[in-house]
Design an enzyme around this catalytic site. Structure first.
Site, PDB file in Angstrom:
ATOM      1  N   LYS A 183     -12.175  -1.573   1.084  1.00  0.00           N
ATOM      2  CA  LYS A 183     -11.495  -0.722   0.108  1.00  0.00           C
ATOM      3  C   LYS A 183     -12.271  -0.752  -1.219  1.00  0.00           C
ATOM      4  O   LYS A 183     -13.330  -0.180  -1.299  1.00  0.00           O
ATOM      5  CB  LYS A 183     -10.041  -1.156   0.001  1.00  0.00           C
ATOM      6  CG  LYS A 183      -9.361  -0.826   1.324  1.00  0.00           C
ATOM      7  CD  LYS A 183      -7.928  -1.221   1.445  1.00  0.00           C
ATOM      8  CE  LYS A 183      -7.402  -0.693   2.763  1.00  0.00           C
ATOM      9  NZ  LYS A 183      -6.642  -1.674   3.522  1.00  0.00           N
ATOM     10  N   SER A 187       0.801  -1.225   0.000  1.00  0.00           N
ATOM     11  CA  SER A 187       0.000   0.000   0.000  1.00  0.00           C
ATOM     12  C   SER A 187       0.836   1.279   0.000  1.00  0.00           C
ATOM     13  O   SER A 187       0.318   2.337  -0.320  1.00  0.00           O
ATOM     14  CB  SER A 187      -0.954  -0.004   1.183  1.00  0.00           C
ATOM     15  OG  SER A 187      -0.226  -0.082   2.381  1.00  0.00           O
ATOM     16  N   HIS A 207      -5.598  -4.444  -1.380  1.00  0.00           N
ATOM     17  CA  HIS A 207      -5.536  -3.399  -2.406  1.00  0.00           C
ATOM     18  C   HIS A 207      -5.625  -3.953  -3.829  1.00  0.00           C
ATOM     19  O   HIS A 207      -5.454  -3.213  -4.799  1.00  0.00           O
ATOM     20  CB  HIS A 207      -4.258  -2.571  -2.252  1.00  0.00           C
ATOM     21  CG  HIS A 207      -4.278  -1.689  -1.044  1.00  0.00           C
ATOM     22  ND1 HIS A 207      -4.830  -0.430  -1.043  1.00  0.00           N
ATOM     23  CD2 HIS A 207      -3.843  -1.905   0.217  1.00  0.00           C
ATOM     24  CE1 HIS A 207      -4.722   0.100   0.163  1.00  0.00           C
ATOM     25  NE2 HIS A 207      -4.125  -0.777   0.944  1.00  0.00           N
TER      26      HIS A 207
HETATM   27  C1  LIG Z   1      -6.493  -2.153   4.859  1.00  0.00           C
HETATM   28  C2  LIG Z   1      -5.732  -3.414   4.942  1.00  0.00           C
HETATM   29  C3  LIG Z   1      -6.104  -4.423   5.835  1.00  0.00           C
HETATM   30  C4  LIG Z   1      -7.215  -4.250   6.818  1.00  0.00           C
HETATM   31  O1  LIG Z   1      -8.456  -4.399   6.222  1.00  0.00           O
HETATM   32  P1  LIG Z   1      -9.752  -3.838   6.980  1.00  0.00           P
HETATM   33  O2  LIG Z   1     -10.857  -4.628   6.404  1.00  0.00           O
HETATM   34  O3  LIG Z   1      -9.858  -2.398   6.669  1.00  0.00           O
HETATM   35  O4  LIG Z   1      -9.542  -4.108   8.432  1.00  0.00           O
HETATM   36  C5  LIG Z   1      -5.395  -5.603   5.805  1.00  0.00           C
HETATM   37  N1  LIG Z   1      -4.351  -5.780   4.963  1.00  0.00           N
HETATM   38  C6  LIG Z   1      -3.960  -4.819   4.102  1.00  0.00           C
HETATM   39  C7  LIG Z   1      -2.818  -5.080   3.192  1.00  0.00           C
HETATM   40  C8  LIG Z   1      -4.635  -3.609   4.066  1.00  0.00           C
HETATM   41  O5  LIG Z   1      -4.229  -2.659   3.236  1.00  0.00           O
END
Ligand SMILES: *Cc1c(COP(=O)(O)O)cnc(C)c1O
Length: 396
Positions: free
Chosen positions: A243, A184, A212
């Site tokens: 996301k 990310s 992502h």
């Molecule tokens: C945002 C993210 C998470 C967490 O996901 P949520 O559903 O928002 O708790 C886990 N792993 C990665 C790589 C992320 O970018």
């Protein structure tokens, strides 16, 4: 409150503030979308992970409202005790169909999927091998296991192979390789095809976090496994709805046996309430929409290509990203902070990313494209980035 505790907390907060690491989230006064009302201003939003703009999609909202009418505001707490609603099961079927796996288990969030599934899958005597830049929720999940931990340098396949050899020499019962799909901070992609190949060669299992990649990579946004055409070859395909899919909730897709095992063994699934029906129904609608049409995914990529191309032409360094995550490198930490603040004054919302989120001297503004941005939104943002880039002497 205990006075000593209060003073200690204050001291730590002051320390964070001095290092410029204090979070102070801004208030959205409406939906999170490309043009958002934040802290009294109308701004172009460049820091949301709402890649497809699905959080405000009409079909998702309609599904949520109907489900609330039919099922209520809450789910009645934890599924093992209070029962799964048919909606939760339908969502899991839909995830499996979308991801081309046998089945899936829906968790409260991506964070709790990682922090619950990883310790459930690893025992003492096992080895877990993790990319050095994996997400914090993976790191926490790994910390909760008694397995031996090994790390390989980010995307370094030669080092991964060395670790696999080391791991094999210990004669463990199980070796698990874990990686983010898309990283990310830089927006680069894990070489999952090579990871799977090495895993097969050394008898290891594979776990990918597609947070992502969901809605972004692969056929109709099916994610990184689809992107590399590895269906059926990755053991644990983990992701999130928070996301690209526009709602909330984590999942692990894989075999039926895996689902049955995880729902019996992950504490973050067993000991927590399940999602309210509105969220579950909107999540189903999100995947059904993507199954029918790749229009939004295509638009996301058109926006991404346009934005990156323009920034590069203007002389900006946009790093090594292969995805809609678009860093605007400033290298200097102070310039990143200044640039974010100046952009905000000019009605563009983009956050600085500095040490310790990235290495020292690798500071940047991180912008994120979405299918929700219009050409005008992007032109507006590019104009402001150009203006401020000149002020800060990032470009001529
Ligand atoms: C945002 C993210 C998470 C967490 O996901 P949520 O559903 O928002 O708790 C886990 N792993 C990665 C790589 C992320 O970018």
């Amino acid at each position: 409150m205990n006075e000593q505790l209060q003073n200690d907390l204050k001291a730590e907060l002051e320390d964070l503030e001095q290092k410029n690491l204090l979070w102070n989230p801004k208030t959205l006064e409406g939906p999170s979308c490309a043009k958002a009302k934040i802290a009294g201003k109308d701004v172009v939003m460049l820091c949301s992970n709402n890649y497809l703009g699905l959080s405000t999609n009409r079909l998702l909202k309609k599904a949520a409202v109907e489900a609330i009418r039919k099922y209520g505001a809450g789910s009645g707490s934890v599924r093992p005790i209070a029962g799964s609603m048919d909606l939760h099961l339908k969502l899991e079927e839909t995830i499996a169909r979308f991801k081309h796996t046998e089945d899936a288990l829906y968790y409260n969030s991506g964070f709790t999927a990682n922090s619950g599934a990883i310790p459930a899958l690893l025992r003492e005597g096992d080895v877990v091998i993790s990319d050095s830049l994996n997400h914090g929720s993976i790191i926490d999940g790994v910390r909760l296991t008694k397995a031996e931990r090994m790390i390989y340098q980010h995307r370094d396949m030669a080092e991964l192979e060395m670790r696999l050899k080391e791991a094999q020499a210990k004669n463990p019962k199980r070796i698990l390789i874990i990686t983010d799909g898309v990283f990310s901070m830089d927006g680069d992609i894990a070489p999952l095809d090579q990871i799977v190949k090495l895993a097969q060669q050394y008898g290891a299992c594979t776990y990918v976090d597609d947070a992502h990649g969901d809605g972004v990579l692969g056929e109709n946004g099916r994610g990184i496994v689809s992107h590399f055409k590895l269906e059926g070859k990755v053991d644990m395909d983990m992701g999130t709805f928070s996301k690209g899919f526009g709602t909330m909730g984590g999942y692990i897709a894989g075999s039926k046996t895996l689902k049955k095992y995880l729902l019996n063994k992950s504490r973050t699934w067993l000991l927590t309430g399940s999602h309210p029906p509105g969220t579950v129904a909107a999540s189903i609608a999100s995947l059904e929409l993507l199954e029918k049409s790749d229009k939004l995914v295509k638009k996301l990529w058109r926006n991404t290509k346009f934005f990156k191309k323009r920034l590069k032409e203007l002389g900006f360094d946009t790093g090594i990203s292969e995805t809609p995550i678009t860093p605007v490198m400033t290298y200097d930490e102070g310039k990143a902070a200044k640039m974010s603040q100046r952009l905000w004054e000019e009605n563009v919302y983009a956050l600085p990313i500095v040490f310790p989120m990235v290495a020292k001297g690798k500071a940047r503004i991180r912008t994120m494209m979405s299918a929700d941005h219009s050409k005008e939104d992007l032109e507006f943002a590019i104009d402001k980035i150009t203006k401020i880039g000149k002020e800060l002497e990032l470009i001529k």
